[in-house]
Design an enzyme around this catalytic site. Structure first.
Site, PDB file in Angstrom:
ATOM      1  N   ARG A   1       0.836  -1.199   0.000  1.00 19.78           N
ATOM      2  CA  ARG A   1       0.000   0.000   0.000  1.00 19.78           C
ATOM      3  C   ARG A   1       0.871   1.249   0.000  1.00 19.78           C
ATOM      4  O   ARG A   1       2.081   1.199   0.129  1.00 19.78           O
ATOM      5  CB  ARG A   1      -0.931   0.006   1.222  1.00 19.78           C
TER       6      ARG A   1
ATOM      7  N   ARG B   1       2.982  -4.392   4.046  1.00 16.24           N
ATOM      8  CA  ARG B   1       2.330  -4.693   5.324  1.00 16.24           C
ATOM      9  C   ARG B   1       2.330  -6.207   5.513  1.00 16.24           C
ATOM     10  O   ARG B   1       1.728  -6.945   4.735  1.00 16.24           O
ATOM     11  CB  ARG B   1       0.928  -4.110   5.340  1.00 16.24           C
TER      12      ARG B   1
ATOM     13  N   ASP C   1      -3.654  -0.368   8.758  1.00 16.50           N
ATOM     14  CA  ASP C   1      -2.592   0.623   8.919  1.00 16.50           C
ATOM     15  C   ASP C   1      -1.626   0.255  10.034  1.00 16.50           C
ATOM     16  O   ASP C   1      -0.431   0.567   9.950  1.00 16.50           O
ATOM     17  CB  ASP C   1      -3.209   1.993   9.214  1.00 16.50           C
TER      18      ASP C   1
ATOM     19  N   GLU D   1      -4.109  13.785   5.539  1.00 12.95           N
ATOM     20  CA  GLU D   1      -3.024  13.543   4.589  1.00 12.95           C
ATOM     21  C   GLU D   1      -2.941  14.671   3.554  1.00 12.95           C
ATOM     22  O   GLU D   1      -3.960  15.180   3.099  1.00 12.95           O
ATOM     23  CB  GLU D   1      -3.223  12.191   3.919  1.00 12.95           C
TER      24      GLU D   1
ATOM     25  N   ARG E   1      -6.551  16.081   2.436  1.00 15.86           N
ATOM     26  CA  ARG E   1      -7.653  15.128   2.634  1.00 15.86           C
ATOM     27  C   ARG E   1      -8.631  15.696   3.655  1.00 15.86           C
ATOM     28  O   ARG E   1      -8.257  16.027   4.782  1.00 15.86           O
ATOM     29  CB  ARG E   1      -7.086  13.787   3.113  1.00 15.86           C
TER      30      ARG E   1
ATOM     31  N   ARG F   1     -13.921   4.317  -3.208  1.00 12.30           N
ATOM     32  CA  ARG F   1     -12.588   4.405  -3.797  1.00 12.30           C
ATOM     33  C   ARG F   1     -12.593   3.693  -5.155  1.00 12.30           C
ATOM     34  O   ARG F   1     -12.086   2.573  -5.311  1.00 12.30           O
ATOM     35  CB  ARG F   1     -11.553   3.816  -2.860  1.00 12.30           C
TER      36      ARG F   1
ATOM     37  N   TYR G   1      -4.915   5.256  -2.992  1.00 10.11           N
ATOM     38  CA  TYR G   1      -3.908   6.299  -2.894  1.00 10.11           C
ATOM     39  C   TYR G   1      -3.139   6.416  -4.220  1.00 10.11           C
ATOM     40  O   TYR G   1      -2.942   5.428  -4.937  1.00 10.11           O
ATOM     41  CB  TYR G   1      -2.914   5.973  -1.788  1.00 10.11           C
TER      42      TYR G   1
ATOM     43  N   GLU H   1      -2.830   2.700  -6.205  1.00  8.56           N
ATOM     44  CA  GLU H   1      -3.382   1.423  -5.758  1.00  8.56           C
ATOM     45  C   GLU H   1      -4.514   1.032  -6.700  1.00  8.56           C
ATOM     46  O   GLU H   1      -5.417   1.837  -6.962  1.00  8.56           O
ATOM     47  CB  GLU H   1      -3.895   1.537  -4.322  1.00  8.56           C
TER      48      GLU H   1
END
Length: 524
Positions: free
Chosen positions: A187, A206, A212, A374, A390, A452, A481, A503
């Site tokens: 990510r 990750r 996250d 962000e 953001r 998204r 993102y 992504e």
């Protein structure tokens, strides 16, 4: 004897008659008198012996008085003429220094500064030339892939080739990830375009899940030919298997050289059992081939979380503070907000810049609170810094917000914040890039108010005040993102290119990390 009165005689002796004088002889005598006036006989009264009128009318003394040279000199005296046309007066009137001040080159340069002229008279040409289209797309990472075998339980991995480790050994030991020997999810993709035709792409690996929070690596790949081919994945940082782990992050290639800066955070999601939050800087002198030891910037950011980007840092080109390096970062949870990190010596020392806190600050978040998160900075033609942010709480709109700094990033006032309804946004990290040589500002995100999906590239001819049409749809499916990058202006070809890393997936946006090469003019 008496004479005869009839013939005019007298009684005296008769004298012969005088011959009349030649007039020319008389004139000659007068001229001789004029040559030497002193020889003219004078009587006691001062008169000349010659009683004729001619010498008196042309008397030399009278003539000399009438045409006396001294009188003439006084009338045309050179000194008077010089005073009237004195060179010093003329020089004062056309003094070169005055002329230079009136046409001083610095003033002329400010009036015809190429960036200002280009911005005022070039829009129509640029609009006709800008027809972006994707000319190449490559998948750089696929989630679930294999990188290296997991370390033994309880081991603390360090950044390869660096010491000491980024985290101490963990106790008690934690179990290995579900995908043994691999990475669960890639990510937060980043991209930089250092000089020399290179591209550098990085992403979070990750280890345990797509969440996250958790252990991660920072993975990077490098291309030496502007994305035509790519080298293998390089693990730049590895935080082991426990705690909150690393969080990307922002890339910056300053000065148009090979040096690359990579800024990231650790333990940015308290209250995880990770330790105090930290902001770390890695530096590569050769475009990402090798990396030096990390520089800890915690003393600069203090005890607050500074999670960079995600995206790119910038180097200012215009006053104020040309050459300054600028990173944007955000906080987390109740202590969210946006702040700037600044350096004026190439990244060797840093100081905090402007701060834009969430409102209310330090309190639990509620829907529609003012929560800037962000962020991505870019520079405008007037030298100000714009920050695309953001809108985490969807404050007043489901769209982007923008802040602006006019003092080189030293301040970031809430009064500078504007909402951008033309840019719908589902609350993600988005890409923003200024191309002053083309009069463009580019923007990328999933163009949707809540989901998204529909990754779109937008462009603006007026510094982001308005956005042209509906943009270029890069991928209509799940997407998240994204980051934008472009080669240095001096390395542009006849068909200018920009690079969009994002992504991408078919079911989930976190399935792959993909790179799209976009021609601004639509040419190959």
């Amino acid at each position: 004897m008496g004479g005869d009165p009839r013939d005019g005689s007298t009684g005296d002796t008769q004298r012969p008659l005088e011959t009349p004088r030649d007039p020319s002889e008389t004139l000659r005598e007068h001229r001789e008198h004029l040559r030497d006036p002193s020889e003219i006989p004078r009587d006691p009264s001062g008169s000349t012996g010659d009683t004729s009128g001619t010498p008196q009318r042309v008397r030399p003394r009278v003539v000399r008085e009438q045409v006396r040279p001294r009188v003439v000199r006084e009338q045309v005296r050179p000194r008077v003429v010089r005073e009237q046309v004195r060179p010093r007066v003329v020089r004062e009137q056309v003094r070169p220094r005055v002329v230079r001040e009136q046409v001083r080159p610095r003033v002329v340069r400010e009036q015809v500064r190429p960036r200002v002229v280009w911005e005022q008279v070039r829009p129509r040409v640029v609009r006709e030339q800008v027809r972006p289209r994707v000319v190449r797309e490559q998948v750089l990472w696929v989630s679930g892939g294999s990188l290296h075998p997991p370390p033994p339980p309880g081991a603390a991995a360090a950044v390869p080739g660096l010491s000491p480790p980024l985290s101490p050994p963990l106790s008690p030991p934690l179990s290995p990830p579900p995908f043994r020997g691999g990475v669960h999810t890639f990510r937060v993709p980043l991209l930089a375009a250092p000089a020399g035709g290179a591209l550098l792409a990085c992403a979070e690996g990750r280890k345990r899940s797509a969440a996250d929070v958790g252990a991660k690596i920072i993975a990077c790949r490098r291309s030496a030919d502007r994305g035509a081919t790519w080298g293998p994945t390089q693990v730049v940082a590895d935080d082991g298997w426990g705690g909150d782990g690393l969080s990307l992050g922002a890339l910056l290639a300053p000065g148009g050289g090979q040096e690359v800066l990579l800024l990231f955070a650790r333990c940015a999601h308290p209250p995880q059992a990770c330790g105090p939050p930290a902001t770390l800087l890695l530096r590569s002198p050769d475009g990402g081939r090798s990396w030096g030891p990390p520089q800890n910037l915690s003393d600069v950011v203090g005890g607050e979380v500074f999670a960079p980007g995600p995206g790119s840092g910038i180097q200012k080109q215009l006053p104020p503070f040309p050459g300054r390096l600028v990173f944007c970062g955000h906080g987390t949870l109740e202590r969210d907000g946006v702040s700037l990190l600044l350096s004026d010596d190439g990244g060797h020392s840093w100081h905090r810049g402007g701060v834009l806190p969430a409102i209310p600050f330090g309190a639990p978040r509620r829907p529609h609170d003012f929560t800037p998160d962000e962020c991505q900075p870019f520079e405008l033609p007037d030298g100000s810094i714009a920050v695309s942010i953001r809108n985490q709480g969807w404050y007043r709109c489901r769209c982007r917000m923008r802040a602006r700094s006019w003092d080189g990033g030293e301040s970031l006032s809430p009064a500078s914040v504007t909402l951008e309804p033309q840019l719908p946004d589902p609350a993600v990290a988005a890409g923003a890039l200024a191309l002053p040589q083309h009069g463009l500002v580019l923007f990328s995100n999933p163009a949707h108010e809540s989901e998204r999906v529909n990754l779109t590239l937008r462009w603006s001819f007026d510094n982001g005040t308005t956005w042209w049409g509906r943009g270029l749809r890069v991928w209509e499916g799940p997407s998240g993102y994204s980051t934008l990058a472009a080669p240095p202006p001096e390395e542009e070809g006849p068909a200018p290119l920009v690079y969009l890393i994002y992504e991408k997936g078919r079911s989930l946006s976190t399935e792959t990390v993909s790179l799209a090469t976009i021609s601004l003019s639509g040419d190959l």
